[in-house]
Design an enzyme around this catalytic site. Structure first.
Site, PDB file in Angstrom:
ATOM      1  N   TYR A   1       0.823  -1.218   0.000  1.00 31.99           N
ATOM      2  CA  TYR A   1       0.000   0.000   0.000  1.00 31.99           C
ATOM      3  C   TYR A   1       0.857   1.269   0.000  1.00 31.99           C
ATOM      4  CZ  TYR A   1      -4.183  -2.707  -0.037  1.00 31.99           C
ATOM      5  OH  TYR A   1      -5.173  -3.559  -0.447  1.00 31.99           O
TER       6      TYR A   1
ATOM      7  N   ARG B   1       1.462   1.898  -3.535  1.00 29.41           N
ATOM      8  CA  ARG B   1       0.264   2.488  -4.161  1.00 29.41           C
ATOM      9  C   ARG B   1       0.164   3.979  -3.810  1.00 29.41           C
ATOM     10  NH1 ARG B   1       1.136  -1.601  -5.354  1.00 29.41           N
ATOM     11  NH2 ARG B   1       1.826  -0.330  -7.057  1.00 29.41           N
TER      12      ARG B   1
ATOM     13  N   GLN C   1     -15.404   2.411  -5.997  1.00 24.10           N
ATOM     14  CA  GLN C   1     -14.647   1.273  -5.467  1.00 24.10           C
ATOM     15  C   GLN C   1     -13.186   1.674  -5.298  1.00 24.10           C
ATOM     16  OE1 GLN C   1     -15.694  -2.656  -7.563  1.00 24.10           O
ATOM     17  NE2 GLN C   1     -16.622  -1.120  -8.865  1.00 24.10           N
TER      18      GLN C   1
ATOM     19  N   VAL D   1      -9.764   3.472  -4.104  1.00 24.17           N
ATOM     20  CA  VAL D   1      -9.253   3.940  -2.811  1.00 24.17           C
ATOM     21  C   VAL D   1      -8.442   5.211  -3.007  1.00 24.17           C
ATOM     22  CG1 VAL D   1      -9.325   1.647  -1.787  1.00 24.17           C
ATOM     23  CG2 VAL D   1      -7.239   2.354  -2.950  1.00 24.17           C
ATOM     24  N   ASP D   2      -8.328   5.677  -4.269  1.00 20.89           N
ATOM     25  CA  ASP D   2      -7.625   6.948  -4.490  1.00 20.89           C
ATOM     26  C   ASP D   2      -8.544   8.113  -4.121  1.00 20.89           C
ATOM     27  OD1 ASP D   2      -9.139   7.974  -6.822  1.00 20.89           O
ATOM     28  OD2 ASP D   2      -8.205   6.360  -7.969  1.00 20.89           O
TER      29      ASP D   2
ATOM     30  N   HIS E   1     -14.458   0.734  -0.806  1.00 17.92           N
ATOM     31  CA  HIS E   1     -13.340  -0.152  -0.452  1.00 17.92           C
ATOM     32  C   HIS E   1     -12.256   0.551   0.361  1.00 17.92           C
ATOM     33  CE1 HIS E   1     -14.521  -2.967  -4.030  1.00 17.92           C
ATOM     34  NE2 HIS E   1     -15.312  -3.093  -2.988  1.00 17.92           N
TER      35      HIS E   1
ATOM     36  N   THR F   1     -15.354  -0.231 -14.542  1.00 15.62           N
ATOM     37  CA  THR F   1     -15.252  -1.361 -13.610  1.00 15.62           C
ATOM     38  C   THR F   1     -15.578  -2.651 -14.345  1.00 15.62           C
ATOM     39  OG1 THR F   1     -16.177  -2.442 -11.651  1.00 15.62           O
ATOM     40  CG2 THR F   1     -17.565  -0.791 -12.716  1.00 15.62           C
ATOM     41  N   SER F   2     -14.867  -3.721 -13.965  1.00 18.68           N
ATOM     42  CA  SER F   2     -15.090  -5.014 -14.609  1.00 18.68           C
ATOM     43  C   SER F   2     -16.341  -5.703 -14.061  1.00 18.68           C
ATOM     44  CB  SER F   2     -13.873  -5.910 -14.400  1.00 18.68           C
ATOM     45  OG  SER F   2     -13.608  -6.036 -13.014  1.00 18.68           O
TER      46      SER F   2
HETATM   47  P1  OAD Z   1     -10.743  -3.888 -12.602  1.00 21.94           P
HETATM   48  O1  OAD Z   1      -9.271  -3.803 -12.789  1.00 21.94           O
HETATM   49  O2  OAD Z   1     -11.337  -5.204 -12.253  1.00 21.94           O
HETATM   50  O3  OAD Z   1     -11.475  -3.364 -13.895  1.00 21.94           O
HETATM   51  C1  OAD Z   1     -11.063  -2.191 -14.517  1.00 21.94           C
HETATM   52  C2  OAD Z   1     -12.053  -1.829 -15.601  1.00 21.94           C
HETATM   53  O4  OAD Z   1     -11.651  -0.580 -16.128  1.00 21.94           O
HETATM   54  C3  OAD Z   1     -12.107  -2.838 -16.759  1.00 21.94           C
HETATM   55  O5  OAD Z   1     -13.453  -3.108 -17.092  1.00 21.94           O
HETATM   56  C4  OAD Z   1     -11.399  -2.081 -17.891  1.00 21.94           C
HETATM   57  O6  OAD Z   1     -11.925  -2.404 -19.178  1.00 21.94           O
HETATM   58  C5  OAD Z   1     -11.716  -0.635 -17.534  1.00 21.94           C
HETATM   59  N1  OAD Z   1     -10.770   0.363 -18.064  1.00 21.94           N
HETATM   60  C6  OAD Z   1      -9.464   0.240 -18.349  1.00 21.94           C
HETATM   61  N2  OAD Z   1      -8.965   1.404 -18.791  1.00 21.94           N
HETATM   62  C7  OAD Z   1      -9.987   2.289 -18.784  1.00 21.94           C
HETATM   63  C8  OAD Z   1     -10.126   3.675 -19.121  1.00 21.94           C
HETATM   64  N3  OAD Z   1      -9.099   4.411 -19.574  1.00 21.94           N
HETATM   65  N4  OAD Z   1     -11.341   4.250 -18.964  1.00 21.94           N
HETATM   66  C9  OAD Z   1     -12.406   3.536 -18.494  1.00 21.94           C
HETATM   67  N5  OAD Z   1     -12.338   2.250 -18.179  1.00 21.94           N
HETATM   68  C10 OAD Z   1     -11.148   1.629 -18.314  1.00 21.94           C
HETATM   69  O7  OAD Z   1     -11.107  -2.770 -11.506  1.00 21.94           O
HETATM   70  P2  OAD Z   1     -12.426  -2.648 -10.591  1.00 21.94           P
HETATM   71  O8  OAD Z   1     -13.616  -3.166 -11.307  1.00 21.94           O
HETATM   72  O9  OAD Z   1     -12.457  -1.259 -10.094  1.00 21.94           O
HETATM   73  O10 OAD Z   1     -10.795  -3.954  -4.524  1.00 21.94           O
HETATM   74  O11 OAD Z   1     -12.041  -3.623  -9.407  1.00 21.94           O
HETATM   75  C11 OAD Z   1     -12.908  -3.774  -8.327  1.00 21.94           C
HETATM   76  C12 OAD Z   1     -12.128  -4.061  -7.069  1.00 21.94           C
HETATM   77  O12 OAD Z   1     -11.235  -5.151  -7.297  1.00 21.94           O
HETATM   78  C13 OAD Z   1     -11.205  -2.939  -6.642  1.00 21.94           C
HETATM   79  O13 OAD Z   1     -11.879  -1.931  -5.928  1.00 21.94           O
HETATM   80  C14 OAD Z   1     -10.198  -3.640  -5.788  1.00 21.94           C
HETATM   81  C15 OAD Z   1      -9.971  -4.853  -6.663  1.00 21.94           C
HETATM   82  O14 OAD Z   1      -9.555  -6.016  -6.000  1.00 21.94           O
HETATM   83  C16 OAD Z   1     -10.055  -4.014  -3.415  1.00 21.94           C
HETATM   84  O15 OAD Z   1      -8.842  -3.936  -3.425  1.00 21.94           O
HETATM   85  C17 OAD Z   1     -10.841  -4.216  -2.174  1.00 21.94           C
END
Ligand code: OAD
Length: 233
Positions: free
Chosen positions: A55, A58, A88, A90-91, A106, A175-176
């Site tokens: 962290y 990060r 979601q 943390v920034d 988160h 978000t994925s």
């Molecule tokens: P992910 O890394 O799972 O997904 C990132 C998403 O962002 C994907 O769908 C990409 O296609 C998309 N992406 C990439 N570049 C992009 C851009 N320039 N503009 C828009 N979208 C873009 O991240 P999260 O879904 O946020 O939790 O992950 C959820 C949680 O998993 C996080 O909060 C974290 C992680 O483990 C904890 O650490 C508790």
């Protein structure tokens, strides 16, 4: 006149163009770090030092980063909407851009909290990040990142669900949609409320009615969305 309520759920993708790595894209954080060792409750119990190192790295990335046009576009929309952001991430890039209402699901990277007293929270001094290893609080308590680890409940999820129920428009950005309960928020939108999902590589949302996918990076997608949302009726 009362403004319509715009609820926005953001994930790592909104900060990608600020230079913060996402988790699951190619070369994402979880490809380079063992997720259950650095981001789970068990991992922290086993090796707190490793978790603090992860962290702190990060944090060093975050203090070099700046909000991008997508974060700023959400601030701009406050002229026409009551905007509530559920993130979601943390920034602190939504806050630094100037958004008024940000709910972190988160946790927050720049905060640490006592291992023995969850109400004791400190905000890290970014100017002294190198000399403050974030392992002991000013009161001497052992500290942990103020992050929701895997295997832990998400304390703000009820507030988030309440907000989503109030939405007149719901937007998902970057978000994925794989981590629950955050990924389930899209299912809590009232029937008939338009949903926009901005992501260059979006998850399959075909089973959810009313989702307009904007297949684009956050900054470009937000330009498209802002035009749609602010066009004269
Ligand atoms: P992910 O890394 O799972 O997904 C990132 C998403 O962002 C994907 O769908 C990409 O296609 C998309 N992406 C990439 N570049 C992009 C851009 N320039 N503009 C828009 N979208 C873009 O991240 P999260 O879904 O946020 O939790 O992950 C959820 C949680 O998993 C996080 O909060 C974290 C992680 O483990 C904890 O650490 C508790």
């Amino acid at each position: 006149m009362k403004k319509p309520i715009l609820v926005v759920s953001t994930g790592a993708g909104i900060s990608a163009e600020s230079g913060i790595k996402t988790f699951r894209d190619a070369d994402g954080l979880w490809e380079n770090y063992p997720v259950m060792q650095v981001a789970s409750a068990d991992g922290f119990r086993r090796d707190p030092e490793l978790v603090h190192q992860f962290y702190n790295a990060r944090r060093r990335d975050l203090i070099k980063a700046l909000p991008n046009d997508a974060h700023r576009a959400l601030v701009e929309l406050e002229k026409d909407y009551d905007v509530y952001i559920i993130t979601q991430n943390v920034d602190d890039l939504h806050e630094r851009a100037g958004s008024s209402h940000v709910l972190h699901l988160h946790g927050e990277l720049m905060k640490i909290r006592s291992v023995t007293n969850p109400d004791y929270i400190e905000t890290l001094d970014i100017d002294h990040l190198e000399t403050t290893p974030a392992t002991r609080g000013k009161n001497g308590d052992p500290m942990r990142p103020h992050i929701v680890f895997f295997q832990e409940p998400v304390p703000n999820i009820e507030k988030a669900v309440e907000l989503v129920h109030k939405a007149d428009v719901f937007v998902v950005i970057g978000t994925s949609l794989v981590v629950y309960p955050a990924a389930g928020l899209i299912q809590c939108v009232r029937a008939g409320v338009p949903i926009y999902y901005i992501d260059p590589n979006p998850a399959d949302t075909s089973a959810i009615t009313g989702v307009h996918v904007i297949r684009a990076k956050a900054t470009e997608g937000m330009r498209t969305l802002a035009t749609l949302l602010t066009a004269p009726k």
